[in-house]
Enzyme design. Structure first.
Site, PDB file in Angstrom:
ATOM      1  N   ASP A 206       0.821  -1.226   0.000  1.00 38.23           N
ATOM      2  CA  ASP A 206       0.000   0.000   0.000  1.00 38.23           C
ATOM      3  C   ASP A 206       0.850   1.269   0.000  1.00 38.23           C
ATOM      4  O   ASP A 206       0.329   2.344   0.288  1.00 38.23           O
ATOM      5  CB  ASP A 206      -0.921  -0.001   1.236  1.00 38.23           C
ATOM      6  CG  ASP A 206      -2.233  -0.728   0.961  1.00 38.23           C
ATOM      7  OD1 ASP A 206      -2.518  -1.012  -0.230  1.00 38.23           O
ATOM      8  OD2 ASP A 206      -2.954  -1.022   1.923  1.00 38.23           O
ATOM      9  N   LYS A 209      -0.179   4.662  -1.209  1.00 36.32           N
ATOM     10  CA  LYS A 209      -1.146   5.529  -0.505  1.00 36.32           C
ATOM     11  C   LYS A 209      -0.475   6.798   0.022  1.00 36.32           C
ATOM     12  O   LYS A 209      -1.154   7.730   0.428  1.00 36.32           O
ATOM     13  CB  LYS A 209      -1.817   4.747   0.635  1.00 36.32           C
ATOM     14  CG  LYS A 209      -2.851   3.765   0.121  1.00 36.32           C
ATOM     15  CD  LYS A 209      -3.669   3.165   1.239  1.00 36.32           C
ATOM     16  CE  LYS A 209      -4.730   2.223   0.668  1.00 36.32           C
ATOM     17  NZ  LYS A 209      -5.379   1.453   1.724  1.00 36.32           N
ATOM     18  N   HIS A 234      -3.417   3.873  -5.916  1.00 30.76           N
ATOM     19  CA  HIS A 234      -2.245   3.617  -5.061  1.00 30.76           C
ATOM     20  C   HIS A 234      -1.474   2.374  -5.513  1.00 30.76           C
ATOM     21  O   HIS A 234      -0.278   2.278  -5.288  1.00 30.76           O
ATOM     22  CB  HIS A 234      -2.648   3.492  -3.580  1.00 30.76           C
ATOM     23  CG  HIS A 234      -3.294   2.199  -3.231  1.00 30.76           C
ATOM     24  ND1 HIS A 234      -4.647   1.975  -3.353  1.00 30.76           N
ATOM     25  CD2 HIS A 234      -2.768   1.034  -2.767  1.00 30.76           C
ATOM     26  CE1 HIS A 234      -4.919   0.746  -2.959  1.00 30.76           C
ATOM     27  NE2 HIS A 234      -3.802   0.148  -2.605  1.00 30.76           N
ATOM     28  N   HIS A 257      -2.091  -5.927  -6.853  1.00 28.25           N
ATOM     29  CA  HIS A 257      -2.630  -6.538  -5.624  1.00 28.25           C
ATOM     30  C   HIS A 257      -4.127  -6.299  -5.422  1.00 28.25           C
ATOM     31  O   HIS A 257      -4.736  -6.916  -4.566  1.00 28.25           O
ATOM     32  CB  HIS A 257      -1.801  -6.133  -4.384  1.00 28.25           C
ATOM     33  CG  HIS A 257      -2.097  -4.775  -3.827  1.00 28.25           C
ATOM     34  ND1 HIS A 257      -1.472  -3.637  -4.287  1.00 28.25           N
ATOM     35  CD2 HIS A 257      -2.941  -4.360  -2.837  1.00 28.25           C
ATOM     36  CE1 HIS A 257      -1.914  -2.593  -3.585  1.00 28.25           C
ATOM     37  NE2 HIS A 257      -2.809  -3.012  -2.707  1.00 28.25           N
ATOM     38  N   ASP A 286      -4.591  -9.183   2.391  1.00 25.11           N
ATOM     39  CA  ASP A 286      -5.051  -7.797   2.567  1.00 25.11           C
ATOM     40  C   ASP A 286      -6.533  -7.785   2.978  1.00 25.11           C
ATOM     41  O   ASP A 286      -6.932  -7.141   3.956  1.00 25.11           O
ATOM     42  CB  ASP A 286      -4.850  -7.078   1.217  1.00 25.11           C
ATOM     43  CG  ASP A 286      -5.125  -5.587   1.291  1.00 25.11           C
ATOM     44  OD1 ASP A 286      -5.178  -5.054   2.408  1.00 25.11           O
ATOM     45  OD2 ASP A 286      -5.275  -4.962   0.220  1.00 25.11           O
TER      46      ASP A 286
HETATM   47 FE   LIG Z   1      -4.065  -1.767  -1.376  1.00 22.48          FE
END
Ligand SMILES: [Fe+2]
Length: 335
Positions: A206, A209, A234, A257, A286
């Site tokens: 991530d 982000k 992201h 992802h 996740d």
């Molecule tokens: Fe993500």
């Protein structure tokens, strides 16, 4: 002159020759030992460190020519000088090709013998120095590599901490996803190298982000479709950030992802097993962590509820093989 008493082994079946060489070389601070056969020479080599062997080519039983390769393979640090009659010079030259350091001719010129021994021992000392220096360099390279790796891992940790500091709701998410992803990777039998890639891919999944507007990222209410689109960039931003510092497999894991296994995800260009396995694993890890964590707009699901939801999406959003790995991992309580 040698700085310490090095041990020489004189191997010759003629006692007079052994004594002649011993007298000359003992006078030059070498410690001299004698053997009259190849068998005795091998025994002595096995029982004490010998710096140099003076080896008679012609001996009853095993000859010097036969003994030479045994010494060279069993005691590579021992120098060998062949002793030969003048008419055996071709044989002596052949011995040099097989690793002997020098040869001396009978009848001996004792000063030449002495010089030959000095040269062979000097060469041996230089070989030791080169080897020690190589080892020193290898240790330094290993040390430096360790330092660079430590700094690099520190930089990655700092990136993850920067991300988590920015997102008030998902503290610890990246690290938990990493643990779950590694448990799944282990269940799926990934290689050591792939597990290492998966570790960095999941830790940084991530990281993109960092480029998301904080107001949107921390919005407690339902996102608009524009906001959702913005947040979902992201994955691509993260792959772009990671690309210069980690290998392509890791940036691809991050890029994909959020891909759905059946190809139904937002702006998705690949589907099924074309999605990198690491990305399919991170997707499940996740989702599992997100579902089992509290969010401002909902409380955490139980593990059973989260697994049921992920099972429901097996084959559509998630890869069935990865979902099965999650079920097995949950059974053995490693997540
Ligand atoms: Fe993500």
């Amino acid at each position: 002159m040698p700085s310490q008493r090095e041990t020489l082994l004189i191997v010759d079946d003629e006692v007079a020759i052994r004594q002649l060489l011993r007298r000359k070389l003992s006078g030059e601070v070498y410690q001299c030992e004698e053997a009259d056969t190849a068998v005795q020479a091998l025994n002595m080599l096995a029982n004490s460190p010998i710096a140099l062997v003076m080896l008679d080519i012609k001996m009853p039983g095993k000859s010097g020519i036969e003994l030479l390769p045994e010494i060279k393979s069993g005691y590579p640090d021992t120098a060998v000088i062949m002793a030969t009659a003048v008419n055996d010079i071709n044989v002596a030259v052949e011995c040099l090709k097989q690793g002997a350091d020098d040869y001396i001719c009978k009848p001996f010129n004792l000063d030449e013998v002495s010089l030959s021994v000095q040269r062979a021992l000097e060469k041996r000392r230089l070989q030791f120095e080169v080897r020690d220096y190589q080892q020193f360099l290898e240790e330094r390279v290993e040390e430096q590599t360790g330092e660079i790796k430590k700094l690099f891992l520190g930089a990655i940790e700092a990136l993850v901490s920067a991300l988590e500091a920015k997102d008030r709701y998902t503290g610890g998410h990246s690290r938990r996803v990493t643990e779950i992803a590694l448990a799944l990777g282990n269940e799926l039998g990934l290689s050591v190298k792939d597990m290492e890639d998966l570790r960095w891919g999941s830790l940084l999944h991530d990281i993109g982000k960092i480029g998301i507007h904080q107001v949107i990222q921390n919005k407690p209410d339902k996102l608009t479709s524009e906001e959702y689109e913005h947040i979902m960039t992201h994955a691509h931003v993260g792959a772009y950030i990671v690309k210069p510092m980690l290998n392509g497999k890791i940036s691809e894991m991050i890029e994909h992802h959020h891909d759905h296994y059946d190809g139904s995800g937002l702006h998705q260009v690949i589907a099924g097993n074309d999605i990198p396995l690491g990305a399919r694993i991170i997707a499940v890890a996740d989702a599992f962590d997100a579902m089992t964590s509290d969010r401002p707009y909902r409380s955490a699901m139980s593990i059973v509820e989260a697994i049921d939801e992920i099972k429901r999406c097996a084959g559509t959003q998630f890869d069935l093989a990865v979902v099965n790995a999650l079920l097995k991992t949950a059974e053995t309580a490693t997540i």
